[in-house]
Design an enzyme around this catalytic site. Structure first.
Site, PDB file in Angstrom:
ATOM      1  N   HIS A   8       0.955  -1.452   0.140  1.00 30.40           N
ATOM      2  CA  HIS A   8      -0.016   0.071   0.001  1.00 30.40           C
ATOM      3  C   HIS A   8       1.020   1.357  -0.063  1.00 30.40           C
ATOM      4  O   HIS A   8       1.695   1.363   0.920  1.00 30.40           O
ATOM      5  CB  HIS A   8      -0.808   0.056   1.278  1.00 30.40           C
ATOM      6  CG  HIS A   8      -2.191   0.825   1.302  1.00 30.40           C
ATOM      7  ND1 HIS A   8      -2.643   1.185   2.222  1.00 30.40           N
ATOM      8  CD2 HIS A   8      -2.900   1.259  -0.037  1.00 30.40           C
ATOM      9  CE1 HIS A   8      -3.600   2.131   1.801  1.00 30.40           C
ATOM     10  NE2 HIS A   8      -3.983   1.950   0.511  1.00 30.40           N
TER      11      HIS A   8
ATOM     12  N   ASP B 189      -5.511   4.234   3.973  1.00 29.19           N
ATOM     13  CA  ASP B 189      -6.860   4.383   3.831  1.00 29.19           C
ATOM     14  C   ASP B 189      -7.595   5.080   5.092  1.00 29.19           C
ATOM     15  O   ASP B 189      -7.471   4.484   6.332  1.00 29.19           O
ATOM     16  CB  ASP B 189      -7.664   3.102   3.472  1.00 29.19           C
ATOM     17  CG  ASP B 189      -7.187   2.530   1.990  1.00 29.19           C
ATOM     18  OD1 ASP B 189      -6.597   3.498   1.206  1.00 29.19           O
ATOM     19  OD2 ASP B 189      -7.284   1.413   1.981  1.00 29.19           O
TER      20      ASP B 189
ATOM     21  N   HIS C 142     -14.257   4.475   1.050  1.00 29.52           N
ATOM     22  CA  HIS C 142     -13.152   5.106   1.913  1.00 29.52           C
ATOM     23  C   HIS C 142     -12.542   6.267   1.105  1.00 29.52           C
ATOM     24  O   HIS C 142     -12.590   6.456  -0.087  1.00 29.52           O
ATOM     25  CB  HIS C 142     -12.091   3.860   2.360  1.00 29.52           C
ATOM     26  CG  HIS C 142     -11.274   3.314   0.861  1.00 29.52           C
ATOM     27  ND1 HIS C 142     -11.953   2.619   0.141  1.00 29.52           N
ATOM     28  CD2 HIS C 142     -10.103   3.387   0.827  1.00 29.52           C
ATOM     29  CE1 HIS C 142     -11.005   2.075  -0.777  1.00 29.52           C
ATOM     30  NE2 HIS C 142      -9.861   2.981  -0.356  1.00 29.52           N
TER      31      HIS C 142
ATOM     32  N   HIS D 276      -8.393   7.315   0.127  1.00 29.76           N
ATOM     33  CA  HIS D 276      -7.008   6.653  -0.106  1.00 29.76           C
ATOM     34  C   HIS D 276      -6.442   8.188  -0.086  1.00 29.76           C
ATOM     35  O   HIS D 276      -6.556   8.950  -1.074  1.00 29.76           O
ATOM     36  CB  HIS D 276      -6.768   5.777  -1.504  1.00 29.76           C
ATOM     37  CG  HIS D 276      -5.425   5.711  -1.613  1.00 29.76           C
ATOM     38  ND1 HIS D 276      -4.512   4.739  -0.952  1.00 29.76           N
ATOM     39  CD2 HIS D 276      -4.463   6.111  -2.275  1.00 29.76           C
ATOM     40  CE1 HIS D 276      -3.401   4.537  -1.290  1.00 29.76           C
ATOM     41  NE2 HIS D 276      -3.297   5.728  -1.956  1.00 29.76           N
TER      42      HIS D 276
END
Length: 274
Positions: free
Chosen positions: A167, A171, A246, A248
């Site tokens: 990642h 998030d 969500h 990011h």
């Protein structure tokens, strides 16, 4: 004419015999009197009607009937009193049970009220702390990108959802169409479809760093536009490579993919609590 006594001894009756004879005579007279009394209505002179003279037998029957009625009345009164006592006992028991139940409900209501009060006090405390944090951040020129933000996926977390294998940002948990804000003043350098990022925005800040906002449901700014810290720039969503709504968020040293840095350290470095 001469009378002669019969030969043999003659004795006067002793006192015992006289007393016995007297008693027998009295008993006989009494018997005769009773019989005469019982027979007198049929043979009374002057044509008196029957039943004029009452006898002891009639009185005895009358008293017996009166006593029977009295016993029945007493039994009825006792039964009534017993029923009344049972009813009073049942009423007292019901009242005691109702009182206990009311007391239990009152205690439960107080407990719930206390719990609700504590919950509200905690919420107010958290709200005040966040307000103070936001005020400090605004003085420093930085704010969190979403209100009441919590991190749902950390930085450099591994997984097959990302092309780099990890990642590149963090998030923030956010429902659909949650307002998304610029963390600091800057200029919009990208606003549109960002491939795997879906609808995304990239902002260049005055210190030369960049921030990115991905998977937006809608975009509210355009390239070249200047924004302030805390200004709304879009709404959160689930566009691009996303498994659900969500935000990011990335912090970068440049505008391009692959220039990411730890966004939590970046935000904390500007006085924000994440």
């Amino acid at each position: 004419m001469a009378f002669t006594r019969a030969t043999g001894k003659h004795r006067r009756p002793n006192k015992a015999r006289r007393a016995g004879a007297g008693a027998a005579g009295i008993a006989g007279l009494a018997a005769v009197g009773v019989v005469g009394t019982l027979a007198s209505p049929a043979s009374a002179a002057g044509g008196e009607s029957q039943g004029v003279h009452d006898t002891g037998l009639n009185n005895i029957v009358g008293v017996g009937g009166h006593l029977s009625e009295t016993v029945d009345e007493q039994a009825h009164v006792q039964a009534t009193e017993a029923e009344k006592a049972r009813a009073e006992a049942a009423a007292k028991e019901a009242a005691a049970k109702a009182k206990a139940e009311a007391k239990k409900k009152e205690a439960e209501a107080k407990r719930k009220a206390a719990a609700e009060k504590a919950k509200k006090a905690h919420a107010e405390k958290v709200k005040a702390a966040r307000a103070a944090e936001a005020k400090r951040a605004s003085l420093n020129g930085y704010v969190l990108p979403v209100d009441n933000a919590s991190v749902s996926t950390g930085y450099k977390q591994g997984g097959g959802m990302w092309s780099s294998g990890s990642h590149t940002g963090i998030d923030f948990s956010a429902g659909m169409n949650t307002p998304v804000k610029s963390v600091a003043a800057g200029e919009i350098v990208e606003a549109g479809n960002g491939g795997a990022y879906g609808n995304n925005i990239v902002i260049k800040h005055k210190d030369g760093t960049y921030t990115q906002y991905g998977h937006l449901n809608s975009i509210g700014v355009s390239v070249g536009q200047s924004v302030k810290a805390g200004q709304q720039i879009g709404l959160s969503g689930s566009t691009g490579n996303s498994s659900g709504p969500h935000l990011h968020f990335e912090a970068r040293t440049g505008a391009e993919y692959g220039t990411d840095m730890d966004p939590i350290a970046y935000l904390r470095g500007h006085g924000l609590s994440v």
